[in-house]
Scaffold this motif. Structure first.
Motif, short mmCIF file in Angstrom:
data_model
loop_
_atom_site.label_atom_id
_atom_site.label_comp_id
_atom_site.label_asym_id
_atom_site.label_seq_id
_atom_site.Cartn_x
_atom_site.Cartn_y
_atom_site.Cartn_z
N LEU A 176 2.42 1.64 -3.47
CA LEU A 176 1.39 2.08 -4.41
C LEU A 176 1.08 3.57 -4.20
CD1 LEU A 176 -0.45 1.08 -6.65
CD2 LEU A 176 -2.11 0.38 -4.91
N MET A 189 -8.11 2.18 -6.04
CA MET A 189 -7.08 3.18 -6.35
C MET A 189 -7.66 4.56 -6.62
SD MET A 189 -3.76 1.64 -8.27
CE MET A 189 -4.49 0.79 -9.65
N ASN A 242 -1.19 -3.85 -6.32
CA ASN A 242 -2.58 -3.78 -5.87
C ASN A 242 -3.23 -5.16 -5.77
OD1 ASN A 242 -4.51 -2.08 -4.78
ND2 ASN A 242 -5.66 -1.95 -6.70
N LYS A 297 0.83 -1.21 0.00
CA LYS A 297 0.00 0.00 0.00
C LYS A 297 0.86 1.26 0.00
CE LYS A 297 -4.04 -2.07 2.24
NZ LYS A 297 -4.87 -2.16 3.47
#
Length: 309
Positions: free
Chosen positions: A142, A176, A169, A139
């Motif tokens: 990302l 997202m 993901n 996470k």
């Protein structure tokens, strides 16, 4: 075996902070090396939001490196961006996605790739070793990718970044679009932010030929909330330019939604240089640059080329 101190650049952005935290897991899980992530300065509101949302402890502020420690620097390598107090000779690792601009005292491990973020690079390093980063680290990585490439709208975005984000993901399982909307809302917030913070929270200095150039960036979905304070911003920029004895000083207000920026022109030297390099005229000390959102790819190389002649 030396403990590894991991730290990003001065005036840390989201990519710098989260890639430091992720690199700690990489060193420990993949390389079996003791390490600790630190931050190099005050966090911006976007980074604070991400760490709070993911329930990740904010790294301690770097102060000094001990005799029995070595350093890994992430998301930078230019000497002017290295955090104060870090002994140059202690650097043994560099993970970055910017042009290489450092001379070391000894052979060290350097990995620099033409990729959209250092978070992308750290993710790639995990996957190359067949190691799955933890859910929270996925996470974080990302988040760094989405932040540094403005949700893949920046020209720094590569196909590899998109593929790495999709792979991350699969582990992170984030919505997202919802998450990036929240991130950019936090990024745009001026809550608790002084004028000095506005110009320095994402600020870097560069050696361009024989000149020293400072460039600050503010990325926002609400550029008018910043531009309404332009008189105060100009005064702060002029003060900072004199204090740091810079040859040129610029400041970009990037409109994330419209995909352009307004370049603040504080004096005649900046006006002459910017108009020559970007082919636009400054009006009321502001130059609108359509399609320009990346300091790394659309501002720094162009200025460097001109000032290196």
């Amino acid at each position: 075996m030396s403990k590894i101190i991991i730290v990003g650049h001065k005036n840390p952005d989201t990519d710098s902070v989260v890639s430091s935290i992720a690199a700690q897991e990489y060193f420990e899980k993949v390389l079996g090396k003791e390490s600790k992530a630190y931050c190099a300065g005050m966090l911006n509101n976007e980074t604070k939001f991400i760490l709070e949302k993911l329930e990740v402890e904010i790294p301690k502020l770097f102060e000094k490196i001990e005799d029995d420690e070595c350093a890994a620097i992430v998301d930078h390598n230019q000497p002017s961006q290295i955090v104060d107090g870090l002994d140059y000779g202690k650097i043994e690792y560099i993970f970055d996605h910017h042009n290489l601009n450092i001379v070391t005292e000894k052979p060290i491990f350097v990995r620099v790739e033409p990729i959209g973020s250092t978070s992308s690079l750290i993710a790639k390093m995990f996957f190359e070793k067949g190691i799955t980063p933890s859910e929270v680290t996925s996470k974080l990585l990302l988040s760094g990718i989405l932040s540094d490439m403005l949700n893949f709208t920046s020209p720094t975005t590569t196909d590899e970044d998109r593929k790495l984000a999709d792979k991350l993901n699969e582990i992170a399982k984030l919505d997202m679009q919802e998450f990036v909307t929240e991130m950019f809302k936090a990024k745009s917030s001026l809550e608790g932010i002084s004028i000095e913070d506005v110009i320095t929270l994402d600020y870097k200095t560069f050696e361009m030929g024989s000149k020293n150039v400072g460039i600050g960036t503010w990325e926002t979905t609400l550029p008018e909330s910043v531009n309404i304070k332009k008189d105060e911003i100009f005064a702060a920029l002029e003060k900072k330019k004199a204090l740091e004895n810079l040859d040129y000083m610029f400041f970009m207000v990037v409109d994330i939604l419209q995909g352009n920026c307004q370049l603040y022109i504080i004096g005649d030297a900046e006006k002459e240089l910017a108009e020559k390099v970007f082919g636009k005229e400054a009006e009321n000390k502001l130059m609108t640059l359509p399609g320009v959102v990346s300091r790394k790819k659309q501002i720094v190389p162009q200025l460097t080329e001109e000032l290196s002649k």
